[in-house]
Design a protein around this motif. Structure first.
Motif, short mmCIF file in Angstrom:
data_model
loop_
_atom_site.label_atom_id
_atom_site.label_comp_id
_atom_site.label_asym_id
_atom_site.label_seq_id
_atom_site.Cartn_x
_atom_site.Cartn_y
_atom_site.Cartn_z
N GLU A 136 0.82 -1.22 0.00
CA GLU A 136 0.00 0.00 0.00
C GLU A 136 0.85 1.27 0.00
O GLU A 136 0.36 2.35 -0.30
CB GLU A 136 -0.97 0.00 1.19
CG GLU A 136 -1.79 -1.27 1.19
CD GLU A 136 -3.05 -1.24 2.04
OE1 GLU A 136 -3.54 -0.16 2.37
OE2 GLU A 136 -3.54 -2.34 2.36
N ASN A 189 -2.17 -8.03 -0.23
CA ASN A 189 -3.17 -8.48 0.76
C ASN A 189 -3.04 -9.97 1.06
O ASN A 189 -3.05 -10.78 0.13
CB ASN A 189 -4.58 -8.24 0.22
CG ASN A 189 -4.96 -6.78 0.25
OD1 ASN A 189 -4.30 -5.95 -0.40
ND2 ASN A 189 -5.99 -6.43 0.99
N GLU A 198 -12.13 -7.84 10.90
CA GLU A 198 -12.41 -6.49 10.44
C GLU A 198 -12.00 -6.37 8.98
O GLU A 198 -12.40 -5.45 8.29
CB GLU A 198 -11.64 -5.46 11.28
CG GLU A 198 -10.13 -5.63 11.16
CD GLU A 198 -9.31 -4.77 12.11
OE1 GLU A 198 -9.88 -3.92 12.80
OE2 GLU A 198 -8.08 -4.96 12.16
N LEU A 200 -11.56 -7.71 4.92
CA LEU A 200 -12.63 -8.15 4.01
C LEU A 200 -12.98 -9.65 4.10
O LEU A 200 -14.15 -9.99 4.32
CB LEU A 200 -12.26 -7.80 2.56
CG LEU A 200 -13.35 -8.19 1.55
CD1 LEU A 200 -14.55 -7.25 1.66
CD2 LEU A 200 -12.83 -8.20 0.12
N PRO A 215 -21.24 -6.03 3.46
CA PRO A 215 -20.99 -4.66 3.01
C PRO A 215 -19.87 -4.57 1.98
O PRO A 215 -18.75 -5.00 2.23
CB PRO A 215 -20.57 -3.94 4.30
CG PRO A 215 -20.01 -5.02 5.18
CD PRO A 215 -20.70 -6.29 4.81
N TYR A 217 -17.80 -1.81 -0.26
CA TYR A 217 -17.57 -0.36 -0.41
C TYR A 217 -17.66 0.05 -1.89
O TYR A 217 -17.08 -0.64 -2.75
CB TYR A 217 -16.18 0.02 0.10
CG TYR A 217 -15.90 -0.22 1.57
CD1 TYR A 217 -16.93 -0.44 2.50
CD2 TYR A 217 -14.59 -0.21 2.05
CE1 TYR A 217 -16.65 -0.64 3.84
CE2 TYR A 217 -14.31 -0.42 3.39
CZ TYR A 217 -15.35 -0.64 4.29
OH TYR A 217 -15.06 -0.85 5.61
N ARG A 224 -7.52 -6.09 -5.52
CA ARG A 224 -6.41 -6.43 -4.63
C ARG A 224 -5.75 -7.70 -5.17
O ARG A 224 -6.40 -8.52 -5.83
CB ARG A 224 -6.92 -6.69 -3.19
CG ARG A 224 -7.60 -5.47 -2.53
CD ARG A 224 -6.60 -4.37 -2.28
NE ARG A 224 -7.12 -3.17 -1.61
CZ ARG A 224 -7.51 -2.06 -2.23
NH1 ARG A 224 -7.50 -1.99 -3.55
NH2 ARG A 224 -7.90 -1.01 -1.54
N ASN A 259 -13.23 -6.86 -5.52
CA ASN A 259 -13.86 -7.23 -4.24
C ASN A 259 -15.18 -7.98 -4.44
O ASN A 259 -15.47 -8.92 -3.70
CB ASN A 259 -14.10 -5.98 -3.39
CG ASN A 259 -12.79 -5.33 -2.97
OD1 ASN A 259 -11.76 -6.00 -2.93
ND2 ASN A 259 -12.82 -4.04 -2.67
N ARG A 291 -15.09 3.91 1.09
CA ARG A 291 -14.03 4.34 2.00
C ARG A 291 -13.41 5.62 1.43
O ARG A 291 -13.10 5.67 0.23
CB ARG A 291 -12.99 3.22 2.05
CG ARG A 291 -11.72 3.52 2.78
CD ARG A 291 -10.70 2.41 2.57
NE ARG A 291 -10.93 1.26 3.41
CZ ARG A 291 -10.24 0.11 3.30
NH1 ARG A 291 -9.31 -0.04 2.38
NH2 ARG A 291 -10.50 -0.89 4.11
N HIS A 294 -10.22 5.66 -1.16
CA HIS A 294 -10.09 4.21 -1.42
C HIS A 294 -9.20 3.93 -2.63
O HIS A 294 -9.56 4.27 -3.76
CB HIS A 294 -11.51 3.67 -1.66
CG HIS A 294 -11.62 2.19 -1.60
ND1 HIS A 294 -12.83 1.56 -1.73
CD2 HIS A 294 -10.70 1.21 -1.43
CE1 HIS A 294 -12.65 0.25 -1.63
NE2 HIS A 294 -11.36 0.03 -1.45
N TYR A 351 -19.78 0.96 10.25
CA TYR A 351 -20.81 0.64 9.26
C TYR A 351 -22.14 1.37 9.47
O TYR A 351 -22.94 1.44 8.55
CB TYR A 351 -21.05 -0.88 9.20
CG TYR A 351 -19.83 -1.63 8.70
CD1 TYR A 351 -19.55 -1.71 7.33
CD2 TYR A 351 -18.93 -2.21 9.58
CE1 TYR A 351 -18.40 -2.37 6.87
CE2 TYR A 351 -17.79 -2.88 9.12
CZ TYR A 351 -17.54 -2.94 7.77
OH TYR A 351 -16.41 -3.59 7.31
P1 TYD Z 1 -9.18 -4.74 3.67
O1 TYD Z 1 -9.34 -6.19 4.00
O2 TYD Z 1 -9.54 -3.73 4.72
O3 TYD Z 1 -7.68 -4.55 3.17
P2 TYD Z 1 -6.98 -3.22 2.48
O4 TYD Z 1 -7.87 -2.07 2.60
O5 TYD Z 1 -5.74 -3.10 3.31
O6 TYD Z 1 -6.72 -3.63 1.07
O7 TYD Z 1 -10.05 -4.41 2.38
C1 TYD Z 1 -9.83 -5.12 1.18
C2 TYD Z 1 -10.74 -4.49 0.14
O8 TYD Z 1 -12.10 -4.74 0.51
C3 TYD Z 1 -10.61 -2.99 0.04
O9 TYD Z 1 -10.75 -2.59 -1.31
C4 TYD Z 1 -11.77 -2.45 0.86
C5 TYD Z 1 -12.85 -3.52 0.66
N1 TYD Z 1 -13.78 -3.71 1.78
C6 TYD Z 1 -15.16 -3.71 1.54
O10 TYD Z 1 -15.60 -3.55 0.40
N2 TYD Z 1 -16.00 -3.89 2.59
C7 TYD Z 1 -15.56 -4.06 3.86
O11 TYD Z 1 -16.41 -4.19 4.80
C8 TYD Z 1 -14.16 -4.08 4.11
C9 TYD Z 1 -13.61 -4.25 5.49
C10 TYD Z 1 -13.29 -3.90 3.02
#
Ligand code: TYD
Ligand code: NAD
Length: 361
Positions: A136, A189, A198, A200, A215, A217, A224, A259, A291, A294, A351
Protein backbone atom coordinates in the motif's frame (compact mmCIF):
# COMPACT_ATOMS: atom_id res chain seq x y z
CA UNK A 1 18.99 -23.45 16.17
CA UNK A 2 18.58 -19.71 15.59
CA UNK A 3 16.48 -17.50 17.88
CA UNK A 4 14.13 -14.90 16.39
CA UNK A 5 12.57 -11.99 18.24
CA UNK A 6 9.20 -11.65 16.51
CA UNK A 7 7.12 -8.53 17.22
CA UNK A 8 3.35 -8.56 16.76
CA UNK A 9 3.40 -12.35 16.68
CA UNK A 10 -0.09 -12.84 18.11
CA UNK A 11 -1.60 -11.05 15.10
CA UNK A 12 -2.66 -12.63 11.83
CA UNK A 13 0.56 -12.98 9.84
CA UNK A 14 2.92 -13.15 12.84
CA UNK A 15 1.01 -16.05 14.42
CA UNK A 16 0.99 -18.00 11.16
CA UNK A 17 4.72 -17.31 10.82
CA UNK A 18 5.47 -18.50 14.37
CA UNK A 19 3.44 -21.70 13.97
CA UNK A 20 5.31 -22.48 10.75
CA UNK A 21 8.68 -21.54 12.26
CA UNK A 22 8.16 -23.93 15.17
CA UNK A 23 6.69 -26.72 13.04
CA UNK A 24 9.46 -26.55 10.47
CA UNK A 25 12.13 -25.88 13.14
CA UNK A 26 13.29 -22.61 11.58
CA UNK A 27 14.05 -21.07 14.96
CA UNK A 28 13.19 -20.66 18.61
CA UNK A 29 10.85 -17.72 19.03
CA UNK A 30 10.51 -14.85 21.47
CA UNK A 31 7.18 -13.19 20.70
CA UNK A 32 6.74 -9.58 21.84
CA UNK A 33 3.16 -8.41 21.38
CA UNK A 34 1.12 -5.62 22.94
CA UNK A 35 -2.09 -7.65 22.58
CA UNK A 36 -4.15 -4.89 21.02
CA UNK A 37 -7.80 -5.38 20.04
CA UNK A 38 -6.52 -7.00 16.79
CA UNK A 39 -5.57 -10.33 18.23
CA UNK A 40 -6.86 -13.20 20.27
CA UNK A 41 -4.43 -14.10 23.07
CA UNK A 42 -5.53 -17.74 22.62
CA UNK A 43 -4.28 -17.80 19.02
CA UNK A 44 -1.00 -19.50 19.96
CA UNK A 45 -2.34 -21.57 22.87
CA UNK A 46 -1.09 -24.74 21.16
CA UNK A 47 2.50 -23.56 21.79
CA UNK A 48 2.10 -23.11 25.54
CA UNK A 49 4.18 -26.19 26.37
CA UNK A 50 6.71 -25.65 23.60
CA UNK A 51 10.13 -24.97 25.19
CA UNK A 52 11.22 -23.17 22.00
CA UNK A 53 8.50 -20.52 22.31
CA UNK A 54 8.32 -17.67 24.79
CA UNK A 55 5.66 -14.93 24.88
CA UNK A 56 6.15 -11.46 26.35
CA UNK A 57 3.39 -8.89 26.51
CA UNK A 58 4.87 -5.50 25.66
CA UNK A 59 5.11 -2.55 23.29
CA UNK A 60 7.78 -2.10 20.60
CA UNK A 61 8.04 1.52 21.80
CA UNK A 62 9.22 0.40 25.26
CA UNK A 63 12.98 0.78 24.98
CA UNK A 64 13.73 -0.52 28.46
CA UNK A 65 11.81 -3.73 27.81
CA UNK A 66 13.48 -4.10 24.39
CA UNK A 67 16.95 -3.66 25.89
CA UNK A 68 16.20 -6.31 28.50
CA UNK A 69 14.78 -8.82 26.01
CA UNK A 70 17.65 -8.43 23.55
CA UNK A 71 20.27 -8.79 26.27
CA UNK A 72 18.53 -11.76 27.85
CA UNK A 73 17.68 -13.77 24.71
CA UNK A 74 20.46 -12.72 22.29
CA UNK A 75 18.35 -13.18 19.12
CA UNK A 76 19.96 -13.86 15.74
CA UNK A 77 17.23 -11.86 13.99
CA UNK A 78 14.43 -9.43 14.74
CA UNK A 79 11.29 -9.68 12.60
CA UNK A 80 8.99 -6.69 12.89
CA UNK A 81 5.37 -7.64 12.23
CA UNK A 82 3.94 -5.34 14.94
CA UNK A 83 1.68 -2.65 13.51
CA UNK A 84 -1.69 -1.07 13.49
CA UNK A 85 -2.90 -2.60 10.25
CA UNK A 86 -6.47 -1.65 9.33
CA UNK A 87 -7.01 1.16 6.80
CA UNK A 88 -10.53 2.05 8.01
CA UNK A 89 -9.31 2.46 11.59
CA UNK A 90 -6.41 4.62 10.36
CA UNK A 91 -8.97 6.98 8.85
CA UNK A 92 -10.80 7.30 12.18
CA UNK A 93 -7.78 7.19 14.57
CA UNK A 94 -4.55 8.00 12.70
CA UNK A 95 -2.52 8.78 15.83
CA UNK A 96 -2.36 5.12 16.90
CA UNK A 97 -0.75 4.36 13.53
CA UNK A 98 1.91 7.05 13.88
CA UNK A 99 2.57 5.90 17.43
CA UNK A 100 3.20 2.22 16.67
CA UNK A 101 4.12 2.11 12.99
CA UNK A 102 6.42 5.13 12.90
CA UNK A 103 7.59 5.83 16.46
CA UNK A 104 7.46 2.19 17.54
CA UNK A 105 9.53 1.07 14.55
CA UNK A 106 11.98 3.88 15.31
CA UNK A 107 12.40 2.70 18.92
CA UNK A 108 12.79 -0.89 17.76
CA UNK A 109 15.49 0.16 15.28
CA UNK A 110 17.32 2.12 17.98
CA UNK A 111 17.27 -0.81 20.40
CA UNK A 112 18.32 -3.22 17.62
CA UNK A 113 21.24 -0.99 16.66
CA UNK A 114 22.44 -0.70 20.26
CA UNK A 115 22.24 -4.49 20.63
CA UNK A 116 23.87 -5.25 17.26
CA UNK A 117 26.78 -2.87 17.90
CA UNK A 118 27.70 -4.84 21.03
CA UNK A 119 27.58 -8.31 19.46
CA UNK A 120 30.70 -10.41 18.86
CA UNK A 121 32.04 -9.99 15.28
CA UNK A 122 30.71 -13.41 14.31
CA UNK A 123 27.16 -12.81 15.64
CA UNK A 124 27.20 -9.27 14.33
CA UNK A 125 27.95 -10.49 10.83
CA UNK A 126 24.97 -12.88 10.87
CA UNK A 127 22.42 -10.61 12.60
CA UNK A 128 19.38 -9.42 10.56
CA UNK A 129 16.51 -6.97 11.10
CA UNK A 130 13.57 -7.84 8.83
CA UNK A 131 10.75 -5.35 8.48
CA UNK A 132 7.39 -6.64 7.25
CA UNK A 133 5.65 -4.03 5.13
CA UNK A 134 2.90 -3.62 2.58
CA UNK A 135 2.31 -2.84 -1.10
CA UNK A 136 0.00 0.00 0.00
CA UNK A 137 3.05 2.30 0.31
CA UNK A 138 3.09 2.53 -3.51
CA UNK A 139 -0.40 4.07 -3.73
CA UNK A 140 -3.06 3.22 -6.29
CA UNK A 141 -2.91 1.86 -9.86
CA UNK A 142 -5.24 2.40 -12.80
CA UNK A 143 -6.48 -0.76 -14.57
CA UNK A 144 -3.75 -0.48 -17.21
CA UNK A 145 -0.76 0.59 -15.04
CA UNK A 146 2.09 -1.90 -14.68
CA UNK A 147 2.28 -3.70 -11.31
CA UNK A 148 4.34 -2.27 -8.41
CA UNK A 149 8.07 -2.97 -8.62
CA UNK A 150 10.65 -2.40 -5.89
CA UNK A 151 11.65 0.86 -7.63
CA UNK A 152 8.07 2.20 -7.96
CA UNK A 153 7.99 5.58 -6.17
CA UNK A 154 6.24 5.63 -2.81
CA UNK A 155 2.83 7.40 -2.93
CA UNK A 156 0.87 6.34 0.17
CA UNK A 157 -2.77 7.46 0.26
CA UNK A 158 -4.17 6.41 3.64
CA UNK A 159 -2.81 7.22 7.12
CA UNK A 160 -2.05 3.47 7.42
CA UNK A 161 -0.05 3.43 4.19
CA UNK A 162 1.72 6.69 5.10
CA UNK A 163 2.72 5.33 8.50
CA UNK A 164 4.07 2.11 6.93
CA UNK A 165 5.93 4.18 4.32
CA UNK A 166 7.47 6.21 7.18
CA UNK A 167 8.61 3.01 8.88
CA UNK A 168 10.08 1.66 5.61
CA UNK A 169 12.07 4.87 5.16
CA UNK A 170 13.44 4.64 8.71
CA UNK A 171 14.53 1.04 8.12
CA UNK A 172 16.24 2.10 4.90
CA UNK A 173 17.99 4.97 6.69
CA UNK A 174 19.31 2.69 9.45
CA UNK A 175 20.90 0.48 6.79
CA UNK A 176 22.42 3.34 4.82
CA UNK A 177 23.52 5.48 7.76
CA UNK A 178 24.51 2.98 10.44
CA UNK A 179 24.97 -0.21 8.44
CA UNK A 180 22.30 -2.04 10.46
CA UNK A 181 21.71 -5.23 8.42
CA UNK A 182 18.10 -4.64 7.42
CA UNK A 183 15.71 -6.28 4.95
CA UNK A 184 12.23 -5.16 3.95
CA UNK A 185 9.37 -7.07 2.35
CA UNK A 186 6.40 -5.26 0.77
CA UNK A 187 3.55 -7.72 0.46
CA UNK A 188 0.09 -7.62 -1.07
CA UNK A 189 -3.17 -8.48 0.76
CA UNK A 190 -2.91 -11.70 2.76
CA UNK A 191 -5.73 -14.10 3.57
CA UNK A 192 -5.84 -17.28 5.64
CA UNK A 193 -6.59 -18.61 9.14
CA UNK A 194 -6.50 -16.33 12.22
CA UNK A 195 -7.17 -13.00 10.48
CA UNK A 196 -9.15 -10.56 12.61
CA UNK A 197 -12.67 -10.19 11.17
CA UNK A 198 -12.41 -6.49 10.44
CA UNK A 199 -10.65 -7.29 7.13
CA UNK A 200 -12.63 -8.15 4.01
CA UNK A 201 -12.34 -11.95 3.76
CA UNK A 202 -13.01 -12.95 7.40
CA UNK A 203 -15.63 -10.21 7.85
CA UNK A 204 -17.59 -11.38 4.83
CA UNK A 205 -17.14 -15.06 5.76
CA UNK A 206 -18.56 -14.59 9.26
CA UNK A 207 -21.35 -12.23 8.18
CA UNK A 208 -22.36 -14.64 5.42
CA UNK A 209 -22.26 -17.60 7.78
CA UNK A 210 -24.68 -15.78 10.07
CA UNK A 211 -26.91 -14.44 7.27
CA UNK A 212 -25.94 -10.80 7.96
CA UNK A 213 -25.53 -8.11 5.25
CA UNK A 214 -22.27 -8.25 3.27
CA UNK A 215 -20.99 -4.66 3.01
CA UNK A 216 -19.15 -3.80 -0.22
CA UNK A 217 -17.57 -0.36 -0.41
CA UNK A 218 -18.35 1.75 -3.50
CA UNK A 219 -18.89 -0.23 -6.70
CA UNK A 220 -16.99 -3.35 -5.58
CA UNK A 221 -14.55 -3.02 -8.48
CA UNK A 222 -11.47 -2.19 -6.38
CA UNK A 223 -8.78 -4.74 -7.09
CA UNK A 224 -6.41 -6.43 -4.63
CA UNK A 225 -3.71 -9.05 -5.25
CA UNK A 226 -4.48 -11.84 -2.74
CA UNK A 227 -1.74 -14.03 -1.29
CA UNK A 228 -2.25 -17.01 1.02
CA UNK A 229 -0.55 -16.27 4.34
CA UNK A 230 1.70 -19.38 4.37
CA UNK A 231 3.24 -18.29 1.08
CA UNK A 232 4.05 -14.92 2.65
CA UNK A 233 5.66 -16.66 5.66
CA UNK A 234 7.85 -18.75 3.34
CA UNK A 235 8.91 -15.61 1.47
CA UNK A 236 9.89 -13.89 4.74
CA UNK A 237 11.99 -16.85 5.89
CA UNK A 238 13.70 -17.07 2.49
CA UNK A 239 14.52 -13.35 2.41
CA UNK A 240 15.81 -13.58 5.98
CA UNK A 241 18.11 -16.51 5.24
CA UNK A 242 19.28 -15.73 1.72
CA UNK A 243 18.93 -12.09 0.75
CA UNK A 244 21.79 -9.67 0.42
CA UNK A 245 21.73 -6.94 3.08
CA UNK A 246 19.70 -3.78 2.59
CA UNK A 247 17.41 -5.32 -0.05
CA UNK A 248 13.68 -4.83 -0.39
CA UNK A 249 11.43 -7.44 -1.98
CA UNK A 250 7.89 -7.22 -3.28
CA UNK A 251 5.80 -10.29 -2.47
CA UNK A 252 2.47 -10.99 -4.18
CA UNK A 253 0.05 -13.70 -5.20
CA UNK A 254 -0.16 -13.10 -8.98
CA UNK A 255 -3.85 -13.12 -8.17
CA UNK A 256 -5.72 -9.87 -8.88
CA UNK A 257 -9.41 -10.00 -8.00
CA UNK A 258 -12.04 -7.33 -7.57
CA UNK A 259 -13.86 -7.23 -4.24
CA UNK A 260 -17.25 -8.20 -5.65
CA UNK A 261 -15.79 -11.38 -7.19
CA UNK A 262 -14.08 -12.29 -3.90
CA UNK A 263 -17.32 -11.81 -1.96
CA UNK A 264 -19.32 -13.85 -4.48
CA UNK A 265 -16.79 -16.68 -4.25
CA UNK A 266 -17.04 -16.71 -0.44
CA UNK A 267 -20.84 -16.91 -0.75
CA UNK A 268 -20.60 -19.84 -3.16
CA UNK A 269 -18.22 -21.78 -0.89
CA UNK A 270 -20.39 -21.22 2.18
CA UNK A 271 -23.58 -22.19 0.34
CA UNK A 272 -21.88 -25.55 -0.27
CA UNK A 273 -20.13 -26.05 3.09
CA UNK A 274 -22.83 -24.65 5.38
CA UNK A 275 -26.12 -24.44 3.45
CA UNK A 276 -29.06 -22.63 5.05
CA UNK A 277 -32.46 -23.61 3.61
CA UNK A 278 -33.98 -20.77 1.61
CA UNK A 279 -30.82 -18.61 1.75
CA UNK A 280 -28.65 -17.74 -1.24
CA UNK A 281 -25.81 -15.86 0.42
CA UNK A 282 -25.03 -13.61 -2.55
CA UNK A 283 -28.49 -12.07 -1.90
CA UNK A 284 -26.94 -10.59 1.29
CA UNK A 285 -24.54 -8.39 -0.73
CA UNK A 286 -25.08 -4.74 0.18
CA UNK A 287 -23.27 -1.84 -1.48
CA UNK A 288 -22.33 0.81 1.08
CA UNK A 289 -20.72 4.24 1.03
CA UNK A 290 -17.13 4.08 -0.17
CA UNK A 291 -14.03 4.34 2.00
CA UNK A 292 -12.55 7.87 1.72
CA UNK A 293 -9.44 7.87 -0.51
CA UNK A 294 -10.09 4.21 -1.42
CA UNK A 295 -7.17 2.91 -3.53
CA UNK A 296 -8.52 1.49 -6.77
CA UNK A 297 -6.03 -1.22 -7.60
CA UNK A 298 -2.94 -2.90 -6.13
CA UNK A 299 -0.81 -5.31 -8.15
CA UNK A 300 2.62 -6.71 -7.37
CA UNK A 301 5.40 -7.53 -9.75
CA UNK A 302 7.27 -10.22 -7.81
CA UNK A 303 9.81 -11.08 -10.49
CA UNK A 304 12.73 -9.89 -8.31
CA UNK A 305 12.11 -12.38 -5.49
CA UNK A 306 11.54 -15.13 -8.04
CA UNK A 307 14.76 -14.32 -9.89
CA UNK A 308 16.98 -13.77 -6.82
CA UNK A 309 15.59 -16.33 -4.37
CA UNK A 310 13.40 -18.69 -6.40
CA UNK A 311 10.20 -17.84 -4.47
CA UNK A 312 6.73 -18.03 -6.02
CA UNK A 313 3.30 -18.47 -4.45
CA UNK A 314 2.28 -22.13 -4.11
CA UNK A 315 -1.37 -21.85 -3.10
CA UNK A 316 -4.06 -21.02 -5.64
CA UNK A 317 -6.95 -18.75 -4.65
CA UNK A 318 -9.70 -21.40 -4.82
CA UNK A 319 -7.91 -23.88 -2.56
CA UNK A 320 -6.57 -21.15 -0.24
CA UNK A 321 -10.01 -19.63 0.19
CA UNK A 322 -11.55 -23.03 0.88
CA UNK A 323 -8.94 -23.75 3.59
CA UNK A 324 -9.51 -20.29 5.09
CA UNK A 325 -13.29 -20.60 5.25
CA UNK A 326 -12.98 -24.13 6.62
CA UNK A 327 -10.72 -22.81 9.40
CA UNK A 328 -13.35 -20.25 10.49
CA UNK A 329 -16.04 -22.94 10.46
CA UNK A 330 -13.85 -25.24 12.57
CA UNK A 331 -12.91 -22.61 15.15
CA UNK A 332 -16.14 -21.13 16.52
CA UNK A 333 -14.55 -20.50 19.95
CA UNK A 334 -11.78 -18.37 18.47
CA UNK A 335 -14.40 -16.44 16.50
CA UNK A 336 -16.59 -15.93 19.55
CA UNK A 337 -13.65 -14.66 21.59
CA UNK A 338 -12.68 -11.99 19.06
CA UNK A 339 -16.25 -10.86 18.40
CA UNK A 340 -16.47 -9.40 21.91
CA UNK A 341 -17.87 -6.04 23.04
CA UNK A 342 -15.04 -3.98 21.53
CA UNK A 343 -15.55 -5.66 18.16
CA UNK A 344 -19.25 -4.81 18.21
CA UNK A 345 -18.39 -1.18 18.95
CA UNK A 346 -16.10 -1.08 15.90
CA UNK A 347 -18.74 -2.60 13.60
CA UNK A 348 -21.21 0.01 14.82
CA UNK A 349 -18.68 2.83 14.32
CA UNK A 350 -17.56 1.79 10.83
CA UNK A 351 -20.81 0.64 9.26
CA UNK A 352 -23.74 2.40 10.96
CA UNK A 353 -23.60 5.69 9.03
CA UNK A 354 -22.77 4.18 5.64
CA UNK A 355 -25.66 4.63 3.25
CA UNK A 356 -26.93 1.24 2.06
CA UNK A 357 -28.07 0.14 -1.42
CA UNK A 358 -28.64 -3.10 -3.30
CA UNK A 359 -26.68 -1.85 -6.31
CA UNK A 360 -23.41 0.15 -6.48
CA UNK A 361 -23.65 3.67 -5.02
P1 TYD B 1 -9.18 -4.74 3.67
O1 TYD B 1 -9.34 -6.19 4.00
O2 TYD B 1 -9.54 -3.73 4.72
O3 TYD B 1 -7.68 -4.55 3.17
P2 TYD B 1 -6.98 -3.22 2.48
O4 TYD B 1 -7.87 -2.07 2.60
O5 TYD B 1 -5.74 -3.10 3.31
O6 TYD B 1 -6.72 -3.63 1.07
O7 TYD B 1 -10.05 -4.41 2.38
C1 TYD B 1 -9.83 -5.12 1.18
C2 TYD B 1 -10.74 -4.49 0.14
O8 TYD B 1 -12.10 -4.74 0.51
C3 TYD B 1 -10.61 -2.99 0.04
O9 TYD B 1 -10.75 -2.59 -1.31
C4 TYD B 1 -11.77 -2.45 0.86
C5 TYD B 1 -12.85 -3.52 0.66
N1 TYD B 1 -13.78 -3.71 1.78
C6 TYD B 1 -15.16 -3.71 1.54
O10 TYD B 1 -15.60 -3.55 0.40
N2 TYD B 1 -16.00 -3.89 2.59
C7 TYD B 1 -15.56 -4.06 3.86
O11 TYD B 1 -16.41 -4.19 4.80
C8 TYD B 1 -14.16 -4.08 4.11
C9 TYD B 1 -13.61 -4.25 5.49
C10 TYD B 1 -13.29 -3.90 3.02
P1 NAD C 1 -2.57 -7.65 12.73
O1 NAD C 1 -3.26 -6.36 12.96
O2 NAD C 1 -3.37 -8.91 12.60
O3 NAD C 1 -1.52 -7.92 13.90
C1 NAD C 1 -0.69 -6.92 14.41
C2 NAD C 1 -0.14 -7.41 15.74
O4 NAD C 1 0.74 -6.39 16.25
C3 NAD C 1 -1.21 -7.63 16.82
O5 NAD C 1 -1.00 -8.86 17.46
C4 NAD C 1 -1.01 -6.45 17.78
O6 NAD C 1 -1.34 -6.77 19.12
C5 NAD C 1 0.48 -6.20 17.62
N1 NAD C 1 0.86 -4.82 17.97
C6 NAD C 1 0.25 -3.67 17.57
N2 NAD C 1 0.89 -2.60 18.09
C7 NAD C 1 1.94 -3.09 18.81
C8 NAD C 1 2.97 -2.49 19.55
N3 NAD C 1 3.05 -1.15 19.68
N4 NAD C 1 3.89 -3.28 20.15
C9 NAD C 1 3.82 -4.64 20.05
N5 NAD C 1 2.85 -5.27 19.36
C10 NAD C 1 1.92 -4.50 18.74
O7 NAD C 1 -1.67 -7.42 11.44
P2 NAD C 1 -1.22 -8.44 10.33
O8 NAD C 1 -2.24 -8.49 9.28
O9 NAD C 1 -0.76 -9.70 10.98
O10 NAD C 1 0.03 -7.66 9.74
C11 NAD C 1 1.35 -7.89 10.24
C12 NAD C 1 2.31 -6.98 9.49
O11 NAD C 1 2.25 -7.26 8.10
C13 NAD C 1 1.97 -5.50 9.64
O12 NAD C 1 3.18 -4.79 9.77
C14 NAD C 1 1.27 -5.14 8.33
O13 NAD C 1 1.50 -3.80 8.00
C15 NAD C 1 1.97 -6.08 7.37
N6 NAD C 1 1.19 -6.49 6.20
C16 NAD C 1 -0.08 -7.00 6.36
C17 NAD C 1 -0.78 -7.43 5.23
C18 NAD C 1 -2.16 -8.03 5.35
O14 NAD C 1 -2.81 -8.28 4.33
N7 NAD C 1 -2.66 -8.32 6.53
C19 NAD C 1 -0.21 -7.33 3.96
C20 NAD C 1 1.09 -6.82 3.84
C21 NAD C 1 1.78 -6.42 4.97
Amino acid sequence: MQTFLVTGGVGFIGSNFILKARKEQWANIINLDKLTYACNPQTLAELQNDPGYYFVRGDISDTEMLGYLLERYQPDAILNFAAESHVDRSILSPLDFIQTNVLGTFQLLEASKAYWEKLSPEKREKFRFLHVSTDEVYGSLSPTDPAFREDTPYAPNSPYAASKAGSDHLVRAYYHTYGLPTLTTNCSNNYGPRQFPEKLIPLITLNALNAKPLPIYGDGQNVRDWLYVDDHCDAIQLVLQQSRLGETYNVGGNNEQNNLTVVEEICEVLDKLAPKPGLRRSDLITFVKDRPGHDRRYAIDCSKIKRDLGWEPKENFDSGLLKTIQWYLNNPNWVEEVQSGAYQTWIEQNYSDRQVASSPI
